[in-house]
Design an enzyme around this catalytic site. Structure first.
Site, mmCIF file in Angstrom:
data_model
loop_
_atom_site.group_PDB
_atom_site.id
_atom_site.type_symbol
_atom_site.label_atom_id
_atom_site.label_comp_id
_atom_site.label_asym_id
_atom_site.label_seq_id
_atom_site.Cartn_x
_atom_site.Cartn_y
_atom_site.Cartn_z
ATOM 1 C CG HIS A 1 0.965 -1.278 -15.656
ATOM 2 N ND1 HIS A 1 0.751 -2.561 -15.172
ATOM 3 C CD2 HIS A 1 1.898 -1.383 -16.628
ATOM 4 C CE1 HIS A 1 1.527 -3.399 -15.844
ATOM 5 N NE2 HIS A 1 2.235 -2.720 -16.725
ATOM 6 N NE ARG B 1 -10.967 -14.111 -12.676
ATOM 7 C CZ ARG B 1 -9.814 -13.855 -12.056
ATOM 8 N NH1 ARG B 1 -9.707 -12.853 -11.230
ATOM 9 N NH2 ARG B 1 -8.756 -14.608 -12.286
ATOM 10 C CG MET C 1 -1.529 -7.898 -6.657
ATOM 11 S SD MET C 1 -0.793 -7.017 -8.052
ATOM 12 C CE MET C 1 0.102 -8.344 -8.826
ATOM 13 N NE ARG C 2 -8.739 -12.455 -7.340
ATOM 14 C CZ ARG C 2 -8.488 -13.751 -7.574
ATOM 15 N NH1 ARG C 2 -7.288 -14.248 -7.348
ATOM 16 N NH2 ARG C 2 -9.434 -14.542 -8.039
ATOM 17 C CG ASN D 1 -4.362 -0.257 -12.638
ATOM 18 O OD1 ASN D 1 -4.154 -0.586 -11.465
ATOM 19 N ND2 ASN D 1 -3.685 -0.790 -13.647
ATOM 20 N N GLY E 1 0.779 -1.239 0.000
ATOM 21 C CA GLY E 1 0.000 0.000 0.000
ATOM 22 C C GLY E 1 0.804 1.278 0.000
ATOM 23 C CB ALA F 1 8.030 8.157 -11.019
HETATM 24 C C1 GRF Z 1 2.977 -0.760 -7.767
HETATM 25 O O1 GRF Z 1 4.222 -0.901 -8.422
HETATM 26 C C2 GRF Z 1 1.870 -0.584 -8.762
HETATM 27 O O2 GRF Z 1 2.257 0.131 -9.897
HETATM 28 C C3 GRF Z 1 1.539 -2.000 -9.133
HETATM 29 O O3 GRF Z 1 1.654 -2.718 -7.928
HETATM 30 C C4 GRF Z 1 2.570 -2.056 -7.060
HETATM 31 C C5 GRF Z 1 1.828 -1.791 -5.789
HETATM 32 O O4 GRF Z 1 2.678 -1.250 -4.798
HETATM 33 N N1 GRF Z 1 0.252 -2.074 -9.753
HETATM 34 P P1 GRF Z 1 2.067 -0.628 -3.473
HETATM 35 O O5 GRF Z 1 1.217 -1.701 -2.819
HETATM 36 O O6 GRF Z 1 1.282 0.575 -3.851
HETATM 37 O O7 GRF Z 1 3.257 -0.285 -2.623
#
Ligand code: GRF
Length: 220
Positions: free
Chosen positions: A111, A67, A92-93, A109, A14, A175
């Protein structure tokens, strides 16, 4: 102006959630984070939400038959909290088209790549294997295809000599913590809007100069 009631979905530590919580702490922030949901019991981000005084709950996907029922529970809880925007932050789903369409243009989201390059997992290792000189991260509206959708903000991050996936991930993550709050503010204030499948941003500026890596040419 009323603040946009926002939820954050997480699965892990998080750190992006923390950046969003910090950015939304001032009472005049355009977004207000009212709910954090983790699909993983004991996810570190739950504590970060609790520290910030935000409701933090677990909806464990393993307790559902598939789901769709899991996502119905998510939507039911999000709507009960009267949420107008949902931020995925290390959630992560994979989400079904039904869920994504229900939250169309209200679901964003982050990424860790410069989309549309390097969708999916292990982005940094794959980028290093390809020898790219510039990596980065993207905040985008979510569409049914994985890691696809109108782009809101991107940051470009240089690859340094000797980088491994961990060191590059650390640089990109810094970043991420800048662009996710920026993207949330742009969306929540109504300045970023999807028009004809792309995001238009009112009054935004862009850097004047390109990021060039290596920074200096070899002389001689
Ligand atoms: C981040 O690198 C995000 O871009 C990816 O999963 C990671 C989550 O990290 N989708 P965090 O839980 O916010 O530290």
């Amino acid at each position: 102006m009323a603040r946009l009631r926002t939820a954050v979905l997480i699965s892990g530590r998080g750190s992006n959630l923390r950046a969003l919580l910090d950015a939304c702490a001032p009472p005049d922030a355009a977004a207000e984070i009212v709910l954090v949901i983790s699909n993983v019991v004991g996810a570190g981000g739950l504590e970060r939400a609790a520290d910030a005084g935000v409701a933090a709950e677990v909806i464990d996907h393993r307790e559902f038959a598939g789901r769709e029922p899991f996502e119905r529970a998510l939507t039911e809880r999000l709507e009960r909290a009267d949420v107008g925007l949902v931020c995925l932050a290390g959630f992560m789903r994979l989400l079904t088209p039904g869920f994504v369409e229900h939250w169309r243009d209200r679901l964003i989201n982050i990424h860790p790549s410069l989309l549309p390059a390097y969708k999916g997992l292990d982005t940094h290792a794959r980028a290093l294997a390809d020898g790219v000189r510039i990596a980065g991260c993207t905040v985008h509206f979510v569409r049914p295809d994985m890691d696809a959708g109108p782009i809101i903000v991107q940051a470009a991050v240089p690859v340094h000599p000797g980088d491994d996936a961990a060191s590059l991930a650390t640089r990109v993550l810094t970043a991420e913590h800048e662009i996710y709050p920026l993207a949330l503010a742009l969306v929540a204030s109504g300045r970023a809007r999807v028009i004809d499948g792309r995001v238009e941003i009112d009054g935004a500026t862009a850097p004047a100069n390109p990021l060039i890596n290596p920074a200096q040419g070899i002389v001689g």
